[in-house]
Structures are given as C-alpha cells and as structure tokens.
Design a protein around this motif. Structure first.
Motif, PDB file in Angstrom:
ATOM      1  N   LEU A 102       0.829  -1.205   0.000  1.00  0.00           N
ATOM      2  CA  LEU A 102       0.000   0.000   0.000  1.00  0.00           C
ATOM      3  C   LEU A 102       0.861   1.252   0.000  1.00  0.00           C
ATOM      4  O   LEU A 102       0.609   2.193  -0.773  1.00  0.00           O
ATOM      5  N   ALA A 103       1.884   1.270   0.869  1.00  0.00           N
ATOM      6  CA  ALA A 103       2.767   2.431   0.905  1.00  0.00           C
ATOM      7  C   ALA A 103       3.518   2.593  -0.414  1.00  0.00           C
ATOM      8  O   ALA A 103       3.714   3.722  -0.894  1.00  0.00           O
ATOM      9  N   SER A 104       3.928   1.475  -1.013  1.00  0.00           N
ATOM     10  CA  SER A 104       4.614   1.546  -2.304  1.00  0.00           C
ATOM     11  C   SER A 104       3.695   2.104  -3.380  1.00  0.00           C
ATOM     12  O   SER A 104       4.118   2.923  -4.215  1.00  0.00           O
ATOM     13  N   LEU A 105       2.421   1.680  -3.367  1.00  0.00           N
ATOM     14  CA  LEU A 105       1.453   2.190  -4.340  1.00  0.00           C
ATOM     15  C   LEU A 105       1.255   3.695  -4.182  1.00  0.00           C
ATOM     16  O   LEU A 105       1.269   4.448  -5.165  1.00  0.00           O
ATOM     17  N   LEU A 106       1.067   4.141  -2.939  1.00  0.00           N
ATOM     18  CA  LEU A 106       0.866   5.573  -2.702  1.00  0.00           C
ATOM     19  C   LEU A 106       2.103   6.375  -3.099  1.00  0.00           C
ATOM     20  O   LEU A 106       1.989   7.456  -3.707  1.00  0.00           O
ATOM     21  N   TRP A 107       3.278   5.859  -2.779  1.00  0.00           N
ATOM     22  CA  TRP A 107       4.508   6.571  -3.116  1.00  0.00           C
ATOM     23  C   TRP A 107       4.690   6.663  -4.626  1.00  0.00           C
ATOM     24  O   TRP A 107       5.041   7.720  -5.153  1.00  0.00           O
ATOM     25  N   GLU A 108       4.467   5.557  -5.324  1.00  0.00           N
ATOM     26  CA  GLU A 108       4.636   5.550  -6.780  1.00  0.00           C
ATOM     27  C   GLU A 108       3.630   6.493  -7.449  1.00  0.00           C
ATOM     28  O   GLU A 108       3.990   7.250  -8.361  1.00  0.00           O
ATOM     29  N   THR A 109       2.382   6.457  -6.985  1.00  0.00           N
ATOM     30  CA  THR A 109       1.364   7.327  -7.576  1.00  0.00           C
ATOM     31  C   THR A 109       1.664   8.795  -7.306  1.00  0.00           C
ATOM     32  O   THR A 109       1.528   9.639  -8.196  1.00  0.00           O
ATOM     33  N   ALA A 110       2.082   9.103  -6.075  1.00  0.00           N
ATOM     34  CA  ALA A 110       2.396  10.493  -5.746  1.00  0.00           C
ATOM     35  C   ALA A 110       3.623  10.984  -6.504  1.00  0.00           C
ATOM     36  O   ALA A 110       3.640  12.116  -7.019  1.00  0.00           O
ATOM     37  N   ALA A 111       4.645  10.128  -6.604  1.00  0.00           N
ATOM     38  CA  ALA A 111       5.872  10.547  -7.284  1.00  0.00           C
ATOM     39  C   ALA A 111       5.640  10.812  -8.768  1.00  0.00           C
ATOM     40  O   ALA A 111       6.213  11.747  -9.342  1.00  0.00           O
ATOM     41  N   ARG A 112       4.787  10.017  -9.397  1.00  0.00           N
ATOM     42  CA  ARG A 112       4.537  10.210 -10.823  1.00  0.00           C
ATOM     43  C   ARG A 112       3.411  11.197 -11.095  1.00  0.00           C
ATOM     44  O   ARG A 112       3.375  11.823 -12.157  1.00  0.00           O
ATOM     45  N   GLY A 113       2.487  11.320 -10.149  1.00  0.00           N
ATOM     46  CA  GLY A 113       1.344  12.179 -10.380  1.00  0.00           C
ATOM     47  C   GLY A 113       1.611  13.654 -10.203  1.00  0.00           C
ATOM     48  O   GLY A 113       0.930  14.496 -10.806  1.00  0.00           O
ATOM     49  N   VAL A 114       2.610  14.008  -9.389  1.00  0.00           N
ATOM     50  CA  VAL A 114       2.866  15.428  -9.120  1.00  0.00           C
ATOM     51  C   VAL A 114       3.535  16.138 -10.296  1.00  0.00           C
ATOM     52  O   VAL A 114       3.665  17.364 -10.267  1.00  0.00           O
ATOM     53  N   LYS A 115       3.922  15.399 -11.314  1.00  0.00           N
ATOM     54  CA  LYS A 115       4.609  16.023 -12.444  1.00  0.00           C
ATOM     55  C   LYS A 115       3.729  17.052 -13.142  1.00  0.00           C
ATOM     56  O   LYS A 115       4.209  18.123 -13.535  1.00  0.00           O
ATOM     57  N   VAL A 116       2.455  16.734 -13.312  1.00  0.00           N
ATOM     58  CA  VAL A 116       1.562  17.644 -14.041  1.00  0.00           C
ATOM     59  C   VAL A 116       0.388  18.124 -13.191  1.00  0.00           C
ATOM     60  O   VAL A 116      -0.470  18.856 -13.686  1.00  0.00           O
ATOM     61  N   LEU A 117       0.340  17.720 -11.929  1.00  0.00           N
ATOM     62  CA  LEU A 117      -0.782  18.093 -11.066  1.00  0.00           C
ATOM     63  C   LEU A 117      -0.595  19.515 -10.557  1.00  0.00           C
ATOM     64  O   LEU A 117       0.249  19.785  -9.701  1.00  0.00           O
ATOM     65  N   ASP A 118      -1.381  20.430 -11.087  1.00  0.00           N
ATOM     66  CA  ASP A 118      -1.352  21.819 -10.657  1.00  0.00           C
ATOM     67  C   ASP A 118      -2.730  22.427 -10.876  1.00  0.00           C
ATOM     68  O   ASP A 118      -3.696  21.727 -11.215  1.00  0.00           O
ATOM     69  N   GLY A 119      -2.831  23.726 -10.681  1.00  0.00           N
ATOM     70  CA  GLY A 119      -4.113  24.391 -10.848  1.00  0.00           C
ATOM     71  C   GLY A 119      -4.648  24.309 -12.261  1.00  0.00           C
ATOM     72  O   GLY A 119      -5.860  24.152 -12.471  1.00  0.00           O
ATOM     73  N   TYR A 120      -3.773  24.412 -13.241  1.00  0.00           N
ATOM     74  CA  TYR A 120      -4.202  24.320 -14.636  1.00  0.00           C
ATOM     75  C   TYR A 120      -4.785  22.942 -14.921  1.00  0.00           C
ATOM     76  O   TYR A 120      -5.806  22.816 -15.614  1.00  0.00           O
ATOM     77  N   PHE A 121      -4.160  21.899 -14.408  1.00  0.00           N
ATOM     78  CA  PHE A 121      -4.613  20.533 -14.646  1.00  0.00           C
ATOM     79  C   PHE A 121      -5.999  20.308 -14.051  1.00  0.00           C
ATOM     80  O   PHE A 121      -6.804  19.550 -14.610  1.00  0.00           O
ATOM     81  N   LEU A 122      -6.301  20.958 -12.931  1.00  0.00           N
ATOM     82  CA  LEU A 122      -7.578  20.759 -12.265  1.00  0.00           C
ATOM     83  C   LEU A 122      -8.700  21.615 -12.846  1.00  0.00           C
ATOM     84  O   LEU A 122      -9.869  21.354 -12.563  1.00  0.00           O
TER      85      LEU A 122
END
Length: 357
Positions: A102-122
């Motif tokens: 579970l921790a590995s899943l959350l870490w992998e998703t957070a590490a890859r997801g923050v690349k484009v996650l910003d106000g414009y993306f939302l």
C-alpha cells in the motif's frame, strides 16, 4: 563455613526456599535488534544466492526474524514466553506485508502524479488538446465523477436506508428472508454485470442514450447492498430499551424509528453511506459501457457522453505516450485523494456522532 552460608542454610524442620518467580527477560531493544539482524542476514543471503528482487530479500528477512525471535526467546525466557513472542512477530510480519504494498502504491502514484498536477490541470479539460503533447486537464472528468456519484447516492441511499429499516424493525417472514438473500447476492455482483444490466434495460430496451445518469444507475446498484448492510448493522446496535421506552410512552412505532432509532444510529449510517460512496467512486467498467466518455465538459448528466476520473485514467493510459501517462498518474492521484477525503469525512462524522458517555 561463612556467615552468609550459615544464614542461607535451611533450618532443621523448615520448608526449603521457594524458587524465584521472576524469569529472565530479553531487553527492550531485542525486537529491534533482531529485526536489524534479520534484515542484514536476508540481504546477505539474497546477494550470495544471486537473488535480484528486493521482495525476495524482504521475505527471507521476515522468515529469519520469526525464527530468531522464537529461538532466542525460548532459550532465554522459556517456552511460554517464546510462544507469545512468536505470535507477536508473526502478526508484525503480516502487518508489514500488508502495509508495504500500500505504501509503495501511494509513493509511486504520488511521485509520478505530481509532475503535471497543478491548478491548470484541475481547471481545464482535454477539449482541443493533442494527446501526444503535454497539456489538458481533468476538469470535465471531475464534473462527471461528482455528478455520477452524487446521483447514485441520491438513488441508493434512501432505498438502502428504507430497506434496512424494514429488515430490522418489521421484517420477520419470508419476504424479509428473500430480501436478505438478494442483498447478499448483490454484494458480490461484479461491476461489469451491473453495467450490462443497465445497458440492456435502460439503453437497448427503453431506448435512452449514453449518459452520466445511466452510469449512475449502475453505480447505485453496486452501492445499494453496502448501504443496506451497514445501516442494518447500525440499527441492530441501537438498544431495545430505547425502543421499548418510547413505545411504553404511547409513541407510534414509525415515530419511534424516526425520532429515537435513526438519531441514535445516524453516525454509523452516515459513515456507511460515505464508505459506499468511496467504494463506487473508482468503478470504471460501468462507465466504459454506459457513459461513453468525452473530452469536452458536459454539465448535463442526463444527456450525452460524459467523462469521469476512472474513465479518464483508462483513456489516457491506453493512448500509450509519455504525456498521456503523466496525465493518467495525476488523475489517479486525484482519485486516491478523493477517496481518502471521503474516508476521513466518514471517520470524522462517526466520532462526532458517537454516543457521549
């Protein structure tokens, strides 16, 4: 003979001294030290054996930790304490085996997801965006998810609540047993089956088109048994003395349920509904069949194709290029955050409405 020996010698006719009741114990740092030793041995064995996977190293270390803990505790503290430490170490190992993925899943998703996650993306959709290039967002998918989940909740929550009230407060005959049986069956229905049912009935037979409401109907089918089961258990926890006291005062049964039983169980009922919402928020199969996602913003869930976060993730990953992969990971991170917020809200409501002693 020394004076100490004379003092310790048993007096004629007196009972022999009692054995010591305090057994030797391992120091408090022993579990941490044994864990470090097992980890080192696991890594060493893995390297010597030529094992490339760190998962294999971890499994070897876990097995060594259990064996070392039981063996050393048996030699120092005795068999009884060794059994206790063996059970404790097995529980800790199983806990870590459950938490690490579970921790590995959350870490992998957070590490890859923050690349484009910003106000414009939302705040932007994929309308007019070339999928091979960076850009675009999930605003249209967020709108679709909130509308579809909201409609499903409006459909499933009242029906599930009333069904649970009937089963607990009124149901005693064959009808109640039949309803309980079908609720149990519906609990295990795959989401694709619910989607196929709504597809055949709502779209093919009745002739309605693809829409967010069609997807909400399928999600409501998946949500309903969860609401029934959770509400039923919460209503059973209400003490019968409260019902009897209200009925003894001449209050009708329906008003007793409305004024006494439901307010007492409202915390657990709300928590069950929120957990059911979190359960259906990530469903993708009914959305693929019934909503037929769109790249544009559609605020009307009753007409036209509409996107959602699960469909958006599937769609972007299926495109097979780096920018779409980044968007898929970012959407997955938003979906996990959405589900986590719902769970936290459910826990907060449960604590807020918990009985005060």
């Amino acid at each position: 003979m020394s004076q100490t020996a004379v003092a310790d010698a048993p007096v004629d006719g007196a009972a022999p001294p009692l054995p010591r009741l305090r057994q030797p114990r391992l120091p408090r740092w022993a579990p941490a030290g044994l864990a470090a030793l097992a980890a080192a041995l696991g890594i060493g064995i893995g390297l010597v054996a030529g094992l490339d996977s760190r998962i294999q190293w971890g499994l070897i270390a876990a097995a060594l930790y259990v064996v070392l803990t039981a063996g050393i505790a048996g030699a120092v503290e005795g068999v009884r304490q060794a059994k206790d430490r063996l059970a404790t170490s097995v529980i800790w190992v199983c806990f870590l085996l459950a938490v690490v993925p579970l921790a590995s899943l959350l870490w992998e998703t957070a590490a890859r997801g923050v690349k484009v996650l910003d106000g414009y993306f939302l705040t932007h959709s994929m309308s007019g965006v070339i999928t091979m290039e960076p850009g675009g967002g999930i605003y249209h998918a967020l709108i679709g998810t909130m509308e579809q989940v909201g409609l499903a909740t409006l459909i499933a929550a009242p029906i599930g609540l009333l069904t649970a009230i009937y089963l607990v407060e009124y149901g005693t005959g064959r009808l109640a047993k039949a309803i309980t049986f079908f609720v149990d069956v519906m609990t295990g229905i795959p989401s694709i089956v619910a989607g196929l049912f709504i597809l055949s009935f709502w779209i093919i037979i009745l002739g309605f088109g693809y829409s967010g409401f069609a997807g909400a109907l399928a999600l409501a089918i998946l949500m309903m048994p969860i609401v029934v089961r959770s509400t039923e258990e919460m209503l059973k926890l209400v003490p019968n003395e409260l019902r009897e006291a209200s009925l003894a005062l001449g209050v009708p049964k329906w008003k007793t349920i409305l004024k006494v039983v439901l307010p007492t169980a409202v915390g657990g009922i709300t928590t069950g509904i929120m957990l059911a919402v979190a359960r259906i928020a990530g469903e993708s199969a009914p959305i693929l069949l019934l909503v037929f996602g769109s790249a544009e913003i559609n605020n009307n869930p009753f007409e036209g194709a509409q996107s959602s976060l699960p469909y958006y993730i599937y769609e972007q990953w299926a495109l097979g290029n780096e920018p779409s992969y980044d968007r898929a990971w970012a959407a997955a991170l938003v979906l996990i955050a959405f589900v986590m917020i719902l769970n936290l809200v459910a826990r907060g409501i449960a604590r807020w409405k918990a009985p005060k002693h």
